[in-house]
Design a protein around this motif. Structure first.
Motif, PDB file in Angstrom:
ATOM      1  N   UNK A  93      23.131   6.916 -13.309  1.00 32.06           N
ATOM      2  CA  UNK A  93      22.961   7.471 -14.655  1.00 32.06           C
ATOM      3  C   UNK A  93      24.187   8.191 -15.204  1.00 32.06           C
ATOM      4  N   UNK A  94      24.913   8.926 -14.356  1.00 32.32           N
ATOM      5  CA  UNK A  94      26.055   9.721 -14.829  1.00 32.32           C
ATOM      6  C   UNK A  94      27.246   9.580 -13.882  1.00 32.32           C
ATOM      7  N   UNK A  95      27.761   8.367 -13.717  1.00 32.06           N
ATOM      8  CA  UNK A  95      28.844   8.169 -12.747  1.00 32.06           C
ATOM      9  C   UNK A  95      30.214   8.519 -13.328  1.00 32.06           C
ATOM     10  N   UNK A  96      31.092   8.892 -12.449  1.00 39.98           N
ATOM     11  CA  UNK A  96      32.516   9.003 -12.767  1.00 39.98           C
ATOM     12  C   UNK A  96      33.282   8.736 -11.484  1.00 39.98           C
ATOM     13  N   UNK A  97      34.526   8.301 -11.627  1.00 39.84           N
ATOM     14  CA  UNK A  97      35.292   7.826 -10.489  1.00 39.84           C
ATOM     15  C   UNK A  97      36.519   8.696 -10.240  1.00 39.84           C
ATOM     16  N   UNK A  98      36.895   8.799  -8.977  1.00 42.26           N
ATOM     17  CA  UNK A  98      38.249   9.204  -8.622  1.00 42.26           C
ATOM     18  C   UNK A  98      39.091   7.931  -8.719  1.00 42.26           C
ATOM     19  N   UNK A  99      40.134   7.962  -9.547  1.00 37.71           N
ATOM     20  CA  UNK A  99      40.889   6.736  -9.797  1.00 37.71           C
ATOM     21  C   UNK A  99      42.389   7.017  -9.771  1.00 37.71           C
ATOM     22  N   UNK A 100      43.169   5.993  -9.552  1.00 39.06           N
ATOM     23  CA  UNK A 100      44.617   6.173  -9.560  1.00 39.06           C
ATOM     24  C   UNK A 100      45.093   6.429 -10.992  1.00 39.06           C
ATOM     25  N   UNK A 101      46.066   7.299 -11.113  1.00 33.61           N
ATOM     26  CA  UNK A 101      46.521   7.785 -12.419  1.00 33.61           C
ATOM     27  C   UNK A 101      47.035   6.659 -13.316  1.00 33.61           C
TER      28      UNK A 101
END
Length: 243
Positions: A93-101
Motif C-alpha cells: 500500500x505505501x512502498x518506497x525504495x532505497x535506490x541508487x542516486x
C-alpha cells in the motif's frame, strides 16, 4: 520461428511499456505534484498496466505469494530485474525504495521516486552514504510505510552469487522493526539485460517475518539463508513447469 516471434512481441511490449509510463505520469501529474497519494496512485496504476500487458503481449503472468505487509516494516528482497520492482510496488500500500542516486536523473522515474519518498544513496560515499540513508529512513516524512531494500544492492542473475550488503543489516538494527524477506524467480523470464521476455509465471513471495532484536551478523545470516533457499526453490519450480 517461435523464438523470433517472441522477440518481436518482447520489443513491442518494451516500447509500449515506456510509452505508457509517460502517458500515466502525465495524466497523474497535476495530482501527483501536490499530493503524495496522487504519485502513489500513478505508480500503482503503472505497475498494474505492466503486469496486465506482459500477460497478454508476451505470455508472462505474475503472482504474489505470502502476505504483503501493510504496516511500517523493512522489506529485504532479492533483485533480479525491473519486474520485481513492479511486483513489490503493486503488492504494497505505501512502498518506497532505497535506490541508487543515479536514478534520480532518469526522466519520470526519478521525479516520481522522490514524490513517493524513495531514499537515494550515493554508493561512492561509503559510510557517509550509509549514515544519510539511516537518517532518511528514520526521520523522513514517509517513515511509516514499507521501506524496501534490495539485500544484494543490485540486480543478480538467476544462479549467480553476490554478497548481501551491510546496509540491510544497518537498517534492520536502526529501525527496530519487523523485517519481511522476499524471494523471486523473475529473472528467469525478464532478465536483467536483453530484450527477450519469456512466457511463464513470475513469482514474488513474501516470507515469514524476522522480528527485531537480532544482532546484525546473525540477522544477515538468517536473511540470506531464507531468501536464497526460497528463491532457488521458486526457480526450480518454474523450470520444472517448463520441462
Amino acid at each position: 520461428m517461435r523464438l523470433a516471434l517472441q522477440y518481436v512481441l518482447s520489443v513491442l511490449f518494451i516500447i509500449q511499456m515506456y510509452v505508457m509510463m509517460a502517458v500515466i505520469a502525465l495524466a497523474f501529474f497535476p495530482w501527483a505534484l501536490f499530493s503524495r497519494r496522487g504519485a502513489m496512485m500513478a505508480c500503482h496504476a503503472y505497475c498494474g498496466w505492466v503486469r496486465f500487458s506482459a500477460r497478454w503481449m508476451v505470455g508472462l503472468r505474475s503472482e504474489i505469494r505470502g502476505t504483503p505487509p501493510e504496516g511500517p516494516v523493512l522489506i529485504a528482497s532479492k533483485h533480479q530485474s525491473f519486474l520485481d520492482i513492479i511486483l513489490l510496488f503493486s503488492a504494497l500500500p505505501h512502498p518506497r525504495f532505497v535506490m541508487k542516486r543515479e536514478l534520480l536523473f532518469t526522466p519520470i522515474l526519478g521525479q516520481y521516486a522522490m514524490r513517493i519518498g524513495c531514499i537515494p544513496v550515493n554508493r561512492g560515499k561509503g559510510m557517509s552514504a550509509l549514515r544519510e540513508m539511516l537518517k532518511a529512513a528514520k526521520t523522513g516524512p514517509h517513515a511509516n510505510g514499507q521501506l524496501i531494500i534490495f539485500a544484494q544492492g543490485t540486480r543478480v542473475a538467476p544462479g549467480a552469487k553476490a554478497p548481501y550488503k551491510i546496509g540491510v543489516g544497518a537498517l534492520y538494527q536502526a529501525l527496530k522493526r519487523d523485517c519481511v524477506p522476499a524471494a523471486v524467480n523473475v529473472g528467469l523470464f525478464w532478465p536483467r539485460r536483453g530484450l527477450l521476455r519469456k512466457p511463464g509465471t513470475a513469482v514474488l513471495e513474501f516470507l515469514p517475518v524476522i522480528p527485531p532484536g537480532l544482532k546484525v551478523e546473525p540477522f544477515m545470516q538468517v536473511l540470506e539463508e531464507v531468501v536464497e533457499a526460497r528463491s532457488d526453490a521458486l526457480m526450480a519450480e518454474a523450470l520444472a513447469d517448463k520441462a
